[in-house]
Write a protein that holds these residues in place. Structure first.
Motif, mmCIF file in Angstrom:
data_model
loop_
_atom_site.group_PDB
_atom_site.id
_atom_site.type_symbol
_atom_site.label_atom_id
_atom_site.label_comp_id
_atom_site.label_asym_id
_atom_site.label_seq_id
_atom_site.Cartn_x
_atom_site.Cartn_y
_atom_site.Cartn_z
ATOM 1 N N LEU A 239 -16.153 20.472 21.451
ATOM 2 C CA LEU A 239 -16.611 19.020 21.074
ATOM 3 C C LEU A 239 -18.190 18.734 21.265
ATOM 4 O O LEU A 239 -18.444 17.635 20.756
ATOM 5 C CB LEU A 239 -15.954 17.997 22.364
ATOM 6 N N ASN A 240 -18.946 19.749 21.684
ATOM 7 C CA ASN A 240 -20.444 19.577 22.038
ATOM 8 C C ASN A 240 -21.012 20.015 20.606
ATOM 9 O O ASN A 240 -22.037 20.826 20.716
ATOM 10 C CB ASN A 240 -20.826 20.301 23.282
ATOM 11 N N VAL A 241 -20.735 19.461 19.611
ATOM 12 C CA VAL A 241 -21.406 19.686 18.352
ATOM 13 C C VAL A 241 -21.496 18.479 17.646
ATOM 14 O O VAL A 241 -20.807 17.611 17.558
ATOM 15 C CB VAL A 241 -20.403 20.574 17.333
ATOM 16 N N VAL A 242 -22.938 18.132 17.145
ATOM 17 C CA VAL A 242 -23.272 17.003 16.089
ATOM 18 C C VAL A 242 -23.882 17.612 14.708
ATOM 19 O O VAL A 242 -24.173 18.751 14.899
ATOM 20 C CB VAL A 242 -24.382 16.146 16.758
ATOM 21 N N PRO A 243 -23.309 16.934 13.688
ATOM 22 C CA PRO A 243 -22.534 15.897 13.757
ATOM 23 C C PRO A 243 -20.965 16.453 13.847
ATOM 24 O O PRO A 243 -20.733 17.452 13.652
ATOM 25 C CB PRO A 243 -22.508 15.262 12.448
ATOM 26 N N LEU A 244 -19.990 15.588 14.452
ATOM 27 C CA LEU A 244 -18.613 15.822 14.712
ATOM 28 C C LEU A 244 -18.015 14.463 13.911
ATOM 29 O O LEU A 244 -18.358 13.356 14.377
ATOM 30 C CB LEU A 244 -18.471 15.778 15.951
ATOM 31 N N PHE A 245 -17.018 15.004 13.065
ATOM 32 C CA PHE A 245 -16.401 13.871 12.490
ATOM 33 C C PHE A 245 -14.960 14.010 13.073
ATOM 34 O O PHE A 245 -14.362 15.190 13.062
ATOM 35 C CB PHE A 245 -16.506 14.103 11.035
ATOM 36 N N ILE A 246 -14.294 12.761 13.037
ATOM 37 C CA ILE A 246 -12.955 12.766 13.153
ATOM 38 C C ILE A 246 -12.262 11.966 12.077
ATOM 39 O O ILE A 246 -12.831 10.789 11.912
ATOM 40 C CB ILE A 246 -12.443 12.167 14.513
ATOM 41 N N VAL A 247 -11.449 12.588 11.250
ATOM 42 C CA VAL A 247 -10.956 11.837 9.993
ATOM 43 C C VAL A 247 -9.527 11.893 10.277
ATOM 44 O O VAL A 247 -8.972 12.808 10.129
ATOM 45 C CB VAL A 247 -11.371 12.505 8.785
ATOM 46 N N GLY A 248 -9.039 10.682 10.647
ATOM 47 C CA GLY A 248 -7.500 10.675 10.831
ATOM 48 C C GLY A 248 -7.294 11.577 12.169
ATOM 49 O O GLY A 248 -7.829 11.177 12.982
ATOM 50 N N ARG A 249 -6.466 12.586 11.837
ATOM 51 C CA ARG A 249 -6.026 13.207 12.873
ATOM 52 C C ARG A 249 -6.868 14.565 12.775
ATOM 53 O O ARG A 249 -6.556 15.618 13.515
ATOM 54 C CB ARG A 249 -4.637 13.766 12.583
ATOM 55 N N TYR A 250 -7.845 14.797 12.221
ATOM 56 C CA TYR A 250 -8.660 16.159 11.677
ATOM 57 C C TYR A 250 -10.153 15.975 12.268
ATOM 58 O O TYR A 250 -10.737 15.149 11.960
ATOM 59 C CB TYR A 250 -8.502 16.238 10.375
#
Length: 115
Positions: free
Chosen positions: A76-87
């Motif tokens: 989770l320590n990555v940028v950018p990090l997208f959450i799209v729906g469940r992905y």
């Protein structure tokens, strides 16, 4: 025999997605060039999104809670990090963002329906 209005009605039903457009969350950090590119991509493609600061401890707790609910085991320590729906999409990958948006509309309810 089918009339023209029946065919139109069936076509309209087929065009409707079963779920609303998924929520897109973009996690960023200050001074991140790829985060700027991600914002530009989302704006240029008229994709509604919520931006969160990954460096904020409260936002990190929320992110960890979302990851746990979705059984996400990646970093989770990555940028950018997208959450799209469940992905989860780590890094700037516009093709994957668009693909996940389409897939989310047809496959599964949004992650925020868990809360």
């Amino acid at each position: 025999m089918f009339s023209a209005s029946c065919a139109t009605t069936q076509r309209q039903r087929a065009d409707k997605t079963p779920y609303p457009a998924p929520v897109v969350i973009l996690y960023t950090a200050q001074g991140c060039w790829w985060c700027e590119e991600s914002r530009g991509f989302l704006k240029d493609n008229d994709i509604t999104y919520v931006e969160r600061d990954l460096e904020d401890p409260e936002e990190m707790k929320k992110l960890q809670k979302i990851a746990e609910k979705l059984n996400y085991k990646g970093g989770l320590n990555v940028v950018p990090l997208f959450i799209v729906g469940r992905y989860f999409i780590r890094g700037f990958d516009p093709v994957e963002v668009k693909y996940s948006l389409e897939k989310s509309k047809w496959v599964e309810p949004r992650w925020d329906s868990f809360f």
